[in-house]
Design a protein around this motif. Sequence first.
Motif, PDB file in Angstrom:
ATOM      1  N   GLY A 407      46.006  36.039  32.863  1.00 36.33           N
ATOM      2  CA  GLY A 407      44.856  36.933  32.778  1.00 36.33           C
ATOM      3  C   GLY A 407      43.617  36.349  33.422  1.00 36.33           C
ATOM      4  N   LEU A 408      43.361  35.073  33.182  1.00 34.40           N
ATOM      5  CA  LEU A 408      42.204  34.413  33.807  1.00 34.40           C
ATOM      6  C   LEU A 408      42.372  34.322  35.322  1.00 34.40           C
ATOM      7  CD1 LEU A 408      41.620  31.566  31.206  1.00 34.40           C
ATOM      8  CD2 LEU A 408      40.062  33.452  31.697  1.00 34.40           C
ATOM      9  N   ASN A 409      43.588  34.055  35.780  1.00 34.02           N
ATOM     10  CA  ASN A 409      43.825  34.006  37.227  1.00 34.02           C
ATOM     11  C   ASN A 409      43.600  35.367  37.871  1.00 34.02           C
ATOM     12  OD1 ASN A 409      44.491  31.290  37.157  1.00 34.02           O
ATOM     13  ND2 ASN A 409      46.672  31.674  36.908  1.00 34.02           N
ATOM     14  N   ALA A 410      44.037  36.439  37.212  1.00 28.73           N
ATOM     15  CA  ALA A 410      43.832  37.779  37.757  1.00 28.73           C
ATOM     16  C   ALA A 410      42.344  38.123  37.827  1.00 28.73           C
ATOM     17  CB  ALA A 410      44.583  38.803  36.912  1.00 28.73           C
ATOM     18  N   ILE A 411      41.598  37.743  36.798  1.00 30.14           N
ATOM     19  CA  ILE A 411      40.144  37.978  36.817  1.00 30.14           C
ATOM     20  C   ILE A 411      39.490  37.199  37.944  1.00 30.14           C
ATOM     21  CG2 ILE A 411      38.026  37.641  35.496  1.00 30.14           C
ATOM     22  CD1 ILE A 411      39.654  38.181  32.968  1.00 30.14           C
ATOM     23  N   ARG A 412      39.941  35.970  38.165  1.00 32.86           N
ATOM     24  CA  ARG A 412      39.373  35.158  39.239  1.00 32.86           C
ATOM     25  C   ARG A 412      39.636  35.788  40.607  1.00 32.86           C
ATOM     26  NH1 ARG A 412      42.769  30.975  39.320  1.00 32.86           N
ATOM     27  NH2 ARG A 412      43.840  31.957  41.062  1.00 32.86           N
ATOM     28  N   GLU A 413      40.865  36.254  40.855  1.00 36.35           N
ATOM     29  CA  GLU A 413      41.184  36.853  42.143  1.00 36.35           C
ATOM     30  C   GLU A 413      40.406  38.145  42.367  1.00 36.35           C
ATOM     31  OE1 GLU A 413      42.997  35.700  44.607  1.00 36.35           O
ATOM     32  OE2 GLU A 413      43.312  33.848  43.487  1.00 36.35           O
ATOM     33  N   LEU A 414      40.206  38.918  41.313  1.00 39.35           N
ATOM     34  CA  LEU A 414      39.437  40.154  41.455  1.00 39.35           C
ATOM     35  C   LEU A 414      37.969  39.843  41.744  1.00 39.35           C
ATOM     36  CD1 LEU A 414      39.898  43.304  39.294  1.00 39.35           C
ATOM     37  CD2 LEU A 414      37.602  42.515  39.785  1.00 39.35           C
ATOM     38  N   CYS A 415      37.408  38.886  41.014  1.00 41.43           N
ATOM     39  CA  CYS A 415      35.994  38.546  41.202  1.00 41.43           C
ATOM     40  C   CYS A 415      35.750  37.802  42.506  1.00 41.43           C
ATOM     41  CB  CYS A 415      35.502  37.710  40.025  1.00 41.43           C
ATOM     42  SG  CYS A 415      35.481  38.615  38.460  1.00 41.43           S
ATOM     43  N   ALA A 416      36.772  37.185  43.072  1.00 44.57           N
ATOM     44  CA  ALA A 416      36.600  36.532  44.373  1.00 44.57           C
ATOM     45  C   ALA A 416      36.301  37.548  45.462  1.00 44.57           C
ATOM     46  CB  ALA A 416      37.850  35.729  44.727  1.00 44.57           C
ATOM     47  N   ARG A 417      36.730  38.813  45.261  1.00 41.34           N
ATOM     48  CA  ARG A 417      36.484  39.860  46.242  1.00 41.34           C
ATOM     49  C   ARG A 417      35.257  40.690  45.904  1.00 41.34           C
ATOM     50  NH1 ARG A 417      41.137  37.918  46.264  1.00 41.34           N
ATOM     51  NH2 ARG A 417      42.522  38.017  48.055  1.00 41.34           N
ATOM     52  N   ASN A 418      34.923  40.782  44.641  1.00 39.91           N
ATOM     53  CA  ASN A 418      33.718  41.497  44.224  1.00 39.91           C
ATOM     54  C   ASN A 418      33.245  40.914  42.900  1.00 39.91           C
ATOM     55  OD1 ASN A 418      31.717  43.305  43.417  1.00 39.91           O
ATOM     56  ND2 ASN A 418      32.768  45.055  44.313  1.00 39.91           N
ATOM     57  N   PRO A 419      32.315  39.970  42.935  1.00 34.29           N
ATOM     58  CA  PRO A 419      31.871  39.331  41.688  1.00 34.29           C
ATOM     59  C   PRO A 419      30.904  40.178  40.877  1.00 34.29           C
ATOM     60  CG  PRO A 419      30.686  38.411  43.540  1.00 34.29           C
ATOM     61  CD  PRO A 419      31.667  39.388  44.116  1.00 34.29           C
ATOM     62  N   HIS A 420      30.460  41.316  41.438  1.00 35.98           N
ATOM     63  CA  HIS A 420      29.445  42.114  40.750  1.00 35.98           C
ATOM     64  C   HIS A 420      30.020  42.892  39.568  1.00 35.98           C
ATOM     65  CE1 HIS A 420      26.756  41.165  44.048  1.00 35.98           C
ATOM     66  NE2 HIS A 420      27.682  41.566  44.900  1.00 35.98           N
ATOM     67  N   GLY A 421      31.339  42.981  39.463  1.00 34.00           N
ATOM     68  CA  GLY A 421      31.936  43.680  38.333  1.00 34.00           C
ATOM     69  C   GLY A 421      32.075  42.835  37.083  1.00 34.00           C
ATOM     70  N   MET A 422      31.643  41.590  37.113  1.00 35.64           N
ATOM     71  CA  MET A 422      31.755  40.682  35.966  1.00 35.64           C
ATOM     72  C   MET A 422      30.445  40.678  35.177  1.00 35.64           C
ATOM     73  SD  MET A 422      33.237  38.430  34.044  1.00 35.64           S
ATOM     74  CE  MET A 422      34.709  37.830  34.873  1.00 35.64           C
ATOM     75  N   PRO A 423      30.441  41.114  33.920  1.00 36.60           N
ATOM     76  CA  PRO A 423      29.224  41.005  33.100  1.00 36.60           C
ATOM     77  C   PRO A 423      28.997  39.570  32.651  1.00 36.60           C
ATOM     78  CG  PRO A 423      30.996  42.090  31.882  1.00 36.60           C
ATOM     79  CD  PRO A 423      31.518  41.842  33.256  1.00 36.60           C
ATOM     80  N   ASP A 424      27.718  39.219  32.458  1.00 37.11           N
ATOM     81  CA  ASP A 424      27.393  37.827  32.145  1.00 37.11           C
ATOM     82  C   ASP A 424      27.908  37.399  30.777  1.00 37.11           C
ATOM     83  OD1 ASP A 424      25.758  39.544  30.848  1.00 37.11           O
ATOM     84  OD2 ASP A 424      23.887  38.476  31.256  1.00 37.11           O
ATOM     85  N   ASP A 425      27.866  38.318  29.779  1.00 34.72           N
ATOM     86  CA  ASP A 425      28.333  37.924  28.453  1.00 34.72           C
ATOM     87  C   ASP A 425      29.832  37.647  28.444  1.00 34.72           C
ATOM     88  OD1 ASP A 425      28.914  40.527  29.023  1.00 34.72           O
ATOM     89  OD2 ASP A 425      28.672  41.260  26.976  1.00 34.72           O
ATOM     90  N   LEU A 426      30.587  38.456  29.182  1.00 37.58           N
ATOM     91  CA  LEU A 426      32.032  38.236  29.244  1.00 37.58           C
ATOM     92  C   LEU A 426      32.357  36.947  29.988  1.00 37.58           C
ATOM     93  CD1 LEU A 426      34.920  39.193  28.775  1.00 37.58           C
ATOM     94  CD2 LEU A 426      34.756  40.524  30.884  1.00 37.58           C
ATOM     95  N   LEU A 427      31.633  36.671  31.075  1.00 29.29           N
ATOM     96  CA  LEU A 427      31.891  35.445  31.835  1.00 29.29           C
ATOM     97  C   LEU A 427      31.619  34.207  30.994  1.00 29.29           C
ATOM     98  CD1 LEU A 427      32.583  34.009  34.463  1.00 29.29           C
ATOM     99  CD2 LEU A 427      30.204  34.264  35.166  1.00 29.29           C
ATOM    100  N   GLN A 428      30.560  34.225  30.232  1.00 34.99           N
ATOM    101  CA  GLN A 428      30.244  33.069  29.392  1.00 34.99           C
ATOM    102  C   GLN A 428      31.277  32.879  28.287  1.00 34.99           C
ATOM    103  OE1 GLN A 428      26.196  33.523  28.094  1.00 34.99           O
ATOM    104  NE2 GLN A 428      25.423  33.736  30.189  1.00 34.99           N
ATOM    105  N   ASP A 429      31.851  33.989  27.802  1.00 35.93           N
ATOM    106  CA  ASP A 429      32.921  33.870  26.799  1.00 35.93           C
ATOM    107  C   ASP A 429      34.185  33.292  27.420  1.00 35.93           C
ATOM    108  OD1 ASP A 429      31.253  34.902  24.907  1.00 35.93           O
ATOM    109  OD2 ASP A 429      32.016  36.949  25.054  1.00 35.93           O
ATOM    110  N   LEU A 430      34.511  33.752  28.625  1.00 31.80           N
ATOM    111  CA  LEU A 430      35.713  33.243  29.291  1.00 31.80           C
ATOM    112  C   LEU A 430      35.548  31.780  29.684  1.00 31.80           C
ATOM    113  CD1 LEU A 430      36.593  36.277  31.601  1.00 31.80           C
ATOM    114  CD2 LEU A 430      37.622  35.675  29.420  1.00 31.80           C
TER     115      LEU A 430
END
Length: 712
Positions: A407-430
Motif C-alpha cells: 500500500g505504501l509503495n502504491a501511494i509512493r508511485e502515484l504521488c511520484a506522478r502527481n504529489p498534489h493529491g496527498m493531504p498533509d495530515d495523511l502524509l504525516q500519519d504515513l
Amino acid sequence: MDVSQENNNKLISNLPQLQNLIKRDPVSYAEEFERQHSVYAATLVIFEQNPTVFNNQLHELLMFMAQVAQCYPKELDKFPQELMTLLKRHASVLHPEMRMSLVKALVLLRNKNLLSPTDLHILFFQLLRCQDKNLRKFLQQHMVTDIKNLNSKSKNMKLNKELQNFMYEMLKAKHAVAAKTSLNVMLELYNKKIWNDAKTVNIITTACFHKVTKIMVAAIKFFVGKDDEDDDGGGGGDGDNSGSDSDEDEQAALKAAVMAYKVNKKTKKRKQKKMQKVKNIVKKNQKNKTTKVNMDFSALHLIHDPQDMAERLYRKLENMNERFEVKLLTMNLISRLIGIHKLYLPNFYPLLQRYLYPHQREVTKVMVFAAQAAHDEVPPDDLEPVVRCLANNFVTERYSSEVMAMGLNAIRELCARNPHGMPDDLLQDLAQYKTHKDKGVSMAARSLIVLFRDKNPMLLSRKDRGAPTELKAEEKQQMFGEINAKSFIPGAEILSFKIENEESDDSDSEGEGWIDVDHPEIYMDGSDDDEGKENEKKENSEKALTTKEAVKEVMKLTAEERAERAEDIVSSRFLTDQDFAKIAAVQAAKYVEKFSLNKKNKNSKRKLDIIEEKQEAGELVPLKNIEMIYKKRKHDKDARMGTVLAGREGREKYGQKKGKMNPHASTTNRQKNKGKNFMMMKHKVKGKQKKSFREKQLKLRNSLLKQRKFKI
C-alpha cells in the motif's frame, strides 16, 4: 528413330525436366508446352465434374504451368483467372490437398508479378471461410510475406494505402475468422516495422471495440504489450560511440566536481562522506542526460483521438460481462492512455477504488493502473480519494506487513506522478511508519518521505523535511497547474568567473577560455552601458580562480544574482563540453551544500523556498515497484556461525584484558569447577535450584527467629 521416339516420350512425361529446359530455351520447346497445355485443359474439365477428389495429374500440371508462366505470357494469359474462378466456385467442397495446390500455384504466379496483390488478397480472405486450419495459416503467412516484399526496397505508399483500406473493411466484416486474420496480419506487419504508421495503429484501435472477445483481447494486448524497439537506435556502431562519449563526459564532470567541492570540511570522515555523495549525484545526473528516451509503447502515441478512445473503452468496461482478466486488460489500456496523453477521465478513478482491497484478485495490478492514470494535470480532488482509499484499505495494522508495504509503495508511485493529491495530515500519519518493527513497512515509509523531500517538503513534519540545500533554496516551489520555465541553464553562473587551467594535459585551452559572441569589434553600435558592463566583466575575470574557489564564490551569491549571471552567460556565448562539466560540478555542490543565510544576505531576509524537483518518472509503472517488499531472509546456523567467526577476525581476544601476572600460576576454585565432571558437582548444583514458595517462607521465618534470639 525408335530410340529418339522413346526419349521424346520420357521428356513429355518428366515435367520437372521439361520445366527446366523451357526456362532455358522457351522457343525450342514451345511445341512440348502446347501439348502439356492441352492435357491440362482436358484434365481440368474432368476435374470440375467431381471436385471433391484429389487429382494428382492436375496437381503436377498446375505446378508446371505456374513455373513456366512467365515464358509464355500470351498462351497463359487467362491461367491465373481460371484458377481464381475455380477456387471461388468450389472452395468449400474442394479436397484440402487440391485446394492447397491451387493456392500455391497462385502464390507462384504472384511472385512472378503475374497477378495483382489486391486481387489475390481478396480471394484469400474469401478462402478463410473454409474449415482448413493449415490453409488459414498458409494464407496469413503469404499475405505478410507479400506485403513485406512489396516494401523491401522502398515503401509503396499507394499500394499500402489500398491494402490498408481493404484490411480495414475485412476487420469490420461479420466473419470472425476474416477479421481475426486481418488483425493478425496488421499486428505482424507493425511488429516487423513495415506498417508502423499512424493509419495502421488507428485501424487496430477499431478492433478494441469488436464484438468478438478474442479479437478485442488481441487488439488490447497489442497496445499494452511491449514495443520491440532496437536498443542501439538503429545503428550498429553508433551505440558504442555514444556510450564512450557519455563515459568521457561523466569522467570530466566527476573530475570537476572532485576538484570543486572541498568547502566547509571539518573532519576527514565528513569530507570523504560528502565527496562520495557529490560523486554519486554527478553520476546520476549524467546517466539521466545520456539515457535514451525510450518510447515504451510508441503505438499509443500514434492514436489520433485518445480521449474519445478512452471514453469509449470506459463505457465498454462499465457494462462488460467478460472474464476478470479481460477487465484488467481494459483497465490497463485506459490507464496508459490517460497517463501518456494526459487525458481527463474523472469517472475512472472511482471505478478503480472498487477493486482496491487486499482480498481482491490481482490487486497489485489495479494499484499499477491507479498510479499510471495519475499525471501532473489531474486535479487533486480526483486523486485524493484514491490515495485515502489505498491508505485506509492497506496501510492499517489489521493486515499483514506485506499488505502495508504494498500500500505504501502504491501511494509512493502515484504521488511520484502527481504529489498534489496527498493531504498533509495523511502524509504525516504515513510517515510515522518509518519506525515500524517490520523492515518492509519502514523501508516503504522512508521511501515516501524521501519522495516528498524532493516534491513538496512542506507537507512533511519539520523533523522529516531534511536539511535545506542551496539547490532547493534557489528554486521556487510549483503549485498545481503551474509551469516553471527557465530562460537559462541552472549552474551556468560559474562560467562568469575566469577559471584557471588546473590540468592542462586533460583539458583544452580553448575550452577554458572565453568564447564571446558580443564582441565590441563585431557589434560597434553598443551603448556606453554595455561597454561599462564588459569592462567590469574583464576586471572581474582578470584574476583567475580555481574551480574550488569559483564554487565558493557561487555559493555567496543570492538566487536572483545566480539567475541573472546564468542568463547573461547563456545569451552571450556558446558552451563547450568543459563548461558543462563545470556546471555539473556546481549543481552537485549545490545539492549537498546546506543552505544558510550568509552575512551578505542576512539583511535581505530572503525567504526560503524549497524546490519541487521533477523526478524522471517513466510513462509506465513496473509491477515490481509495487511488489518491492524488503524481507530479510532467515539464516541457518552455519550461516550465522560464519558471520560470527568473520566478525572475530582481526579483533582482540574477548575476555579479561588484565590477565594473569604469572602465566604459570594456579587457577582458582571457581575456574577448576568449570572443568569438573557434572556428577562431581551435582550436589552443589542441586542446592542452587529454584525453591518453592513454602521453602522460602520457612527460610525467612528461621532467619527472623535467629535474629530475634541474638538481640535478646
